[in-house]
Write a protein that holds these residues in place. Structure first.
Motif, mmCIF file in Angstrom:
data_model
loop_
_atom_site.group_PDB
_atom_site.id
_atom_site.type_symbol
_atom_site.label_atom_id
_atom_site.label_comp_id
_atom_site.label_asym_id
_atom_site.label_seq_id
_atom_site.Cartn_x
_atom_site.Cartn_y
_atom_site.Cartn_z
ATOM 1 N N ILE A 21 0.800 -1.231 0.000
ATOM 2 C CA ILE A 21 0.000 0.000 0.000
ATOM 3 C C ILE A 21 0.843 1.297 0.000
ATOM 4 C CG2 ILE A 21 -1.672 1.355 1.358
ATOM 5 C CD1 ILE A 21 -3.086 -1.294 1.965
ATOM 6 N N PRO A 22 1.832 1.419 0.891
ATOM 7 C CA PRO A 22 2.627 2.666 0.855
ATOM 8 C C PRO A 22 3.295 2.892 -0.504
ATOM 9 C CG PRO A 22 3.143 1.370 2.794
ATOM 10 C CD PRO A 22 2.251 0.527 1.962
ATOM 11 N N LEU A 23 3.728 1.789 -1.135
ATOM 12 C CA LEU A 23 4.359 1.907 -2.446
ATOM 13 C C LEU A 23 3.375 2.447 -3.483
ATOM 14 C CD1 LEU A 23 6.625 -1.252 -2.888
ATOM 15 C CD2 LEU A 23 7.281 1.152 -3.068
ATOM 16 N N LEU A 24 2.173 1.870 -3.439
ATOM 17 C CA LEU A 24 1.137 2.334 -4.367
ATOM 18 C C LEU A 24 0.835 3.807 -4.121
ATOM 19 C CD1 LEU A 24 -1.351 -0.683 -4.400
ATOM 20 C CD2 LEU A 24 0.216 0.083 -6.211
ATOM 21 N N PHE A 25 0.782 4.162 -2.866
ATOM 22 C CA PHE A 25 0.516 5.549 -2.492
ATOM 23 C C PHE A 25 1.571 6.485 -3.095
ATOM 24 C CE2 PHE A 25 0.866 9.177 0.369
ATOM 25 C CZ PHE A 25 -0.461 9.600 0.385
ATOM 26 N N LEU A 26 2.833 6.054 -2.976
ATOM 27 C CA LEU A 26 3.945 6.833 -3.519
ATOM 28 C C LEU A 26 3.790 7.012 -5.028
ATOM 29 C CD1 LEU A 26 6.640 8.072 -2.464
ATOM 30 C CD2 LEU A 26 7.753 6.026 -3.353
ATOM 31 N N LEU A 27 3.402 5.910 -5.668
ATOM 32 C CA LEU A 27 3.229 5.914 -7.118
ATOM 33 C C LEU A 27 2.130 6.895 -7.539
ATOM 34 C CD1 LEU A 27 4.861 4.153 -9.031
ATOM 35 C CD2 LEU A 27 2.891 2.613 -9.209
ATOM 36 N N VAL A 28 1.013 6.848 -6.806
ATOM 37 C CA VAL A 28 -0.104 7.746 -7.111
ATOM 38 C C VAL A 28 0.327 9.203 -6.908
ATOM 39 C CG1 VAL A 28 -2.414 8.485 -6.390
ATOM 40 C CG2 VAL A 28 -1.884 6.027 -6.605
ATOM 41 N N ALA A 29 1.015 9.453 -5.795
ATOM 42 C CA ALA A 29 1.476 10.810 -5.500
ATOM 43 C C ALA A 29 2.391 11.304 -6.623
ATOM 44 C CB ALA A 29 2.222 10.825 -4.167
ATOM 45 N N TRP A 30 3.285 10.424 -7.072
ATOM 46 C CA TRP A 30 4.198 10.744 -8.165
ATOM 47 C C TRP A 30 3.396 11.127 -9.417
ATOM 48 C CZ3 TRP A 30 7.937 6.451 -10.422
ATOM 49 C CH2 TRP A 30 8.607 6.967 -11.538
ATOM 50 N N GLU A 31 2.412 10.293 -9.753
ATOM 51 C CA GLU A 31 1.582 10.543 -10.927
ATOM 52 C C GLU A 31 0.906 11.925 -10.823
ATOM 53 O OE1 GLU A 31 1.107 8.788 -13.723
ATOM 54 O OE2 GLU A 31 -0.349 10.253 -14.477
ATOM 55 N N VAL A 32 0.304 12.181 -9.662
ATOM 56 C CA VAL A 32 -0.414 13.444 -9.460
ATOM 57 C C VAL A 32 0.540 14.633 -9.630
ATOM 58 C CG1 VAL A 32 -1.611 14.877 -7.763
ATOM 59 C CG2 VAL A 32 -2.188 12.433 -7.983
ATOM 60 N N VAL A 33 1.700 14.557 -8.949
ATOM 61 C CA VAL A 33 2.650 15.669 -9.009
ATOM 62 C C VAL A 33 3.156 15.869 -10.430
ATOM 63 C CG1 VAL A 33 4.886 16.515 -8.220
ATOM 64 C CG2 VAL A 33 3.311 15.411 -6.606
ATOM 65 N N VAL B 91 1.704 15.147 -13.243
ATOM 66 C CA VAL B 91 0.656 15.735 -14.086
ATOM 67 C C VAL B 91 0.516 17.228 -13.786
ATOM 68 C CG1 VAL B 91 -1.829 15.782 -14.532
ATOM 69 C CG2 VAL B 91 -0.613 13.585 -14.465
ATOM 70 N N LEU B 92 0.543 17.571 -12.501
ATOM 71 C CA LEU B 92 0.418 18.984 -12.115
ATOM 72 C C LEU B 92 1.588 19.806 -12.638
ATOM 73 C CD1 LEU B 92 -0.921 18.761 -8.435
ATOM 74 C CD2 LEU B 92 -2.172 19.443 -10.515
ATOM 75 N N LEU B 93 2.794 19.250 -12.498
ATOM 76 C CA LEU B 93 3.987 19.969 -12.947
ATOM 77 C C LEU B 93 4.021 20.091 -14.460
ATOM 78 C CD1 LEU B 93 6.933 18.595 -10.777
ATOM 79 C CD2 LEU B 93 6.087 20.944 -10.864
ATOM 80 N N ASN B 94 3.622 18.987 -15.083
ATOM 81 C CA ASN B 94 3.601 18.916 -16.538
ATOM 82 C C ASN B 94 4.946 19.323 -17.144
ATOM 83 O OD1 ASN B 94 2.560 18.410 -19.032
ATOM 84 N ND2 ASN B 94 1.669 20.469 -19.257
ATOM 85 N N ASN B 95 6.032 18.802 -16.576
ATOM 86 C CA ASN B 95 7.359 19.100 -17.114
ATOM 87 C C ASN B 95 8.243 17.866 -17.025
ATOM 88 O OD1 ASN B 95 9.890 19.952 -17.779
ATOM 89 N ND2 ASN B 95 9.838 21.800 -16.478
ATOM 90 N N PRO B 96 8.348 17.097 -18.116
ATOM 91 C CA PRO B 96 9.095 15.828 -18.086
ATOM 92 C C PRO B 96 10.589 16.039 -17.817
ATOM 93 C CG PRO B 96 8.476 16.383 -20.323
ATOM 94 C CD PRO B 96 7.786 17.388 -19.436
ATOM 95 N N PHE B 97 11.067 17.271 -17.896
ATOM 96 C CA PHE B 97 12.491 17.502 -17.607
ATOM 97 C C PHE B 97 12.743 17.635 -16.108
ATOM 98 C CE2 PHE B 97 11.933 18.950 -21.976
ATOM 99 C CZ PHE B 97 12.834 18.073 -22.574
ATOM 100 N N ILE B 98 11.653 17.760 -15.355
ATOM 101 C CA ILE B 98 11.801 17.767 -13.896
ATOM 102 C C ILE B 98 11.274 16.466 -13.307
ATOM 103 C CG2 ILE B 98 11.055 18.857 -11.746
ATOM 104 C CD1 ILE B 98 11.354 21.509 -13.116
ATOM 105 N N LEU B 99 10.041 16.121 -13.626
ATOM 106 C CA LEU B 99 9.490 14.861 -13.141
ATOM 107 C C LEU B 99 8.603 14.224 -14.204
ATOM 108 C CD1 LEU B 99 9.501 13.059 -10.605
ATOM 109 C CD2 LEU B 99 7.335 14.147 -9.965
#
Ligand SMILES: Nc1ncnc2c1ncn2[C@@H]1O[C@H](COP(=O)(O)OP(=O)(O)OP(=O)(O)O)[C@@H](O)[C@H]1O
Ligand SMILES: [Mg+2]
Lengths: 253, 252
Positions: free
Chosen positions: A8-20, A22-30
């Motif tokens: 579960i914590p791993l999945l949570f991390l993955l979701v958080a990563w996805e959200v951030v 998408v929000l950042l929308n900059n593949p050169f940073i994340l």
């Protein structure tokens, strides 16, 4: 705890990563997780003309094997001798204490001066990094061998190499093994760092550094994940052997 | 094999160069095949005495002669069973019992047979492949006994081997030990804290005084075996020894 709960914590991390991402929308940073996954799922694909993730990882593992193997071959026998003979320990202890706190990477300039850029200097740095944990644990393991075990051996006439092979080594083995495990962890960190030095042109450490120059952040992250997985994998291997072979130590009362 | 102690004294040099007299002028002869028990308060030097006979330590003065030769170091004719836990935890029961023979270079097949016999003798059939941590305290001590017996020593030095066992196991082990001793006629030197145990086992009881250990008295126990703990003779000797120890304590 059930394994799926630990996920579960791993999945949570993955979701958080996805959200951030998408929000950042900059593949050169994340970059998004999927683009990293795309790199991971093609481990044999060539990356920017520098070879594949798999080939570079294998090369790094090979370098570690050399440096780590050399460290084991030197540190274990040295540790046994130092741990066994008090005067030797008193003689070399100041040297050990002096060198031990120097981080392996502080040896880099000296390594370059002595061996130039290339395999020998990397092996040297890995060697230095894993040598001390193995040495310290070997000394400690041998010194802590129960006196009664040694005296029992004396009663039954075990001397010299027999005493070493049948009593000292098996008794010290769990502690020495811990030294090997810790030493390997350090060696793995050293190889990645050493491969980032200017002038290197292969290895997983080099690959992620090179990807940085080309702004390929998804390769950087994929490479980091591979580095982590290999590190954990070997650690689990060490622990598994420990559990099977040295069970007596835990249960010994 | 006879064990002769001639004016054996032991002084330890503790820290700060303090001299500690642990044993003072011990002289005794233990005959071949004799079962001698050593009684004495904690810290009077019983372990030290056995260690010196076993060649693990050396007298500060005096001499120890076993079977005509002075003791200078560990000797295959002697085996010692330690007060503390001494099995090799990474070895199975079988490998522990065979340790002494293996160190002497006996080939595997030959060893196997002897090992099995002694595992049987101490009642551990079926536990040959167990590890010490899988055994109870009493079973472990029996493994240590089997390990010592397997090398067929002429002299058996036993340092409170049954001290940690419950009364029943202890009684059974005492009987087993006597059985083995009567069959093999080894010389046994057996340290104990228990007067009862000493009277049950010994041909003679050596009583040591508190530190520095001196021979305070020697008792013959001439009750035929098997001995009955509830018999009058048994009770008489036990009382005598107990009273003697009491008087000894008061006089110090
Ligand atoms: N290596 C040593 N260095 C210094 N003193 C020691 C050493 N070994 C034993 N002694 C001292 O010698 C004395 C006798 O010790 P020993 O172990 O022989 O006693 P013991 O009669 O076996 O006691 P216990 O019944 O408690 O086992 C003790 O006072 C102990 O502190
Ligand atoms: Mg003792």
């Amino acid at each position: 705890m059930k394994w799926y709960l630990k996920i579960i914590p791993l999945l949570f991390l993955l979701v958080a990563w996805e959200v951030v991402s998408v929000l950042l929308n900059n593949p050169f940073i994340l970059p998004e997780p999927v683009s990293v996954a795309a790199v991971l799922f093609k481990p044999t694909a060539d990356i920017l003309g520098s070879g594949s993730i798999l080939d570079n990882s294998l090369l790094s593992i090979w370098r570690v094997a050399l440096g780590f193997g050399l460290a084991v071959a030197c540190a274990v026998p040295a540790g046994i001798i130092i741990g066994r003979y008090r005067p030797v320990e008193e003689l070399v202890n100041p040297i050990i204490q002096l060198f031990r706190p120097i981080p392996p990477l502080a040896w880099v300039p000296l390594a370059l001066a002595w061996f130039k850029i290339g395999l020998p200097s990397m092996v040297f740095i890995i060697f230095i990094g894993s040598f001390f944990p193995i040495l310290i644990n070997s000394i400690d393991g041998v010194r802590r061998v129960n006196r009664t075990w040694i005296e029992t051996a004396a009663i039954y006439g075990a001397k010299g190499w027999k005493l070493l092979a049948y009593v000292i080594l098996p008794a010290a083995a769990p502690v020495i093994w811990t030294g090997l495990r810790v030493g390997f962890g350090v060696a793995w960190m050293c190889v990645v760092a050493a491969e980032m030095l200017p002038g290197t042109n292969s290895g997983i450490g080099y690959l992620i550094m090179y990807s940085y120059n080309w702004g390929q952040v998804q390769v950087i992250i994929a490479g980091m994940i591979v580095i982590g997985i290999i590190g954990i994998g070997v650690d689990i291997l060490f622990r598994e052997v420990e559990k099977r072979k040295f069970q007596w130590q835990e249960m010994n009362r | 094999m006879t064990v002769v102690l001639r004016n054996v004294s032991k002084t330890f040099t503790a820290r700060q160069n303090e001299q500690l007299l642990a044993l003072d002028n011990i002289s005794a002869t233990v005959a071949k095949g004799e079962f001698l028990c050593i009684l004495g308060p904690s810290g009077c030097g019983k372990t030290t005495l056995l260690r010196m006979i076993g060649g693990l330590d050396h007298p500060t003065s005096g001499e120890i002669v076993v079977g005509g030769t002075p003791v200078t170091g560990p000797d295959p004719r002697l085996a010692m069973i330690f007060q503390e836990y001494s099995l090799y935890p990474w070895r199975t029961v079988r490998a522990n019992v065979g340790f002494g023979l293996q160190m002497r270079g006996m080939p595997d097949e030959e060893r196997e047979e002897i090992v099995n016999r002694f595992i049987g003798l101490v009642g551990l059939e079926g536990f040959g492949d167990s590890y010490p941590y899988e055994l109870s305290g009493g079973m472990r001590q029996r493994v240590a006994v089997a390990r010592a017996l397997a090398t067929d020593p002429a002299v058996l030095l036993m340092d409170e081997p049954f001290g940690a066992l419950d009364a029943r196991t202890r009684n059974r082990m005492q009987k087993e030990l006597l059985f083995i001793w009567e069959k093999t006629k080894k010389t046994v030197m057996f340290v104990t804290h228990s007067v009862d145990e000493a009277v049950f086992l010994a041909d003679r009881i050596m009583v040591l005084s508190a530190r520095p250990g001196r021979i305070a008295g020697i008792y013959d126990v001439d009750i035929p075996r098997p001995r009955d703990r509830t018999s009058v003779e048994f009770a008489t000797i036990r009382r005598n020894v107990l009273e003697f120890i009491d008087r000894l304590e008061h006089s110090q």
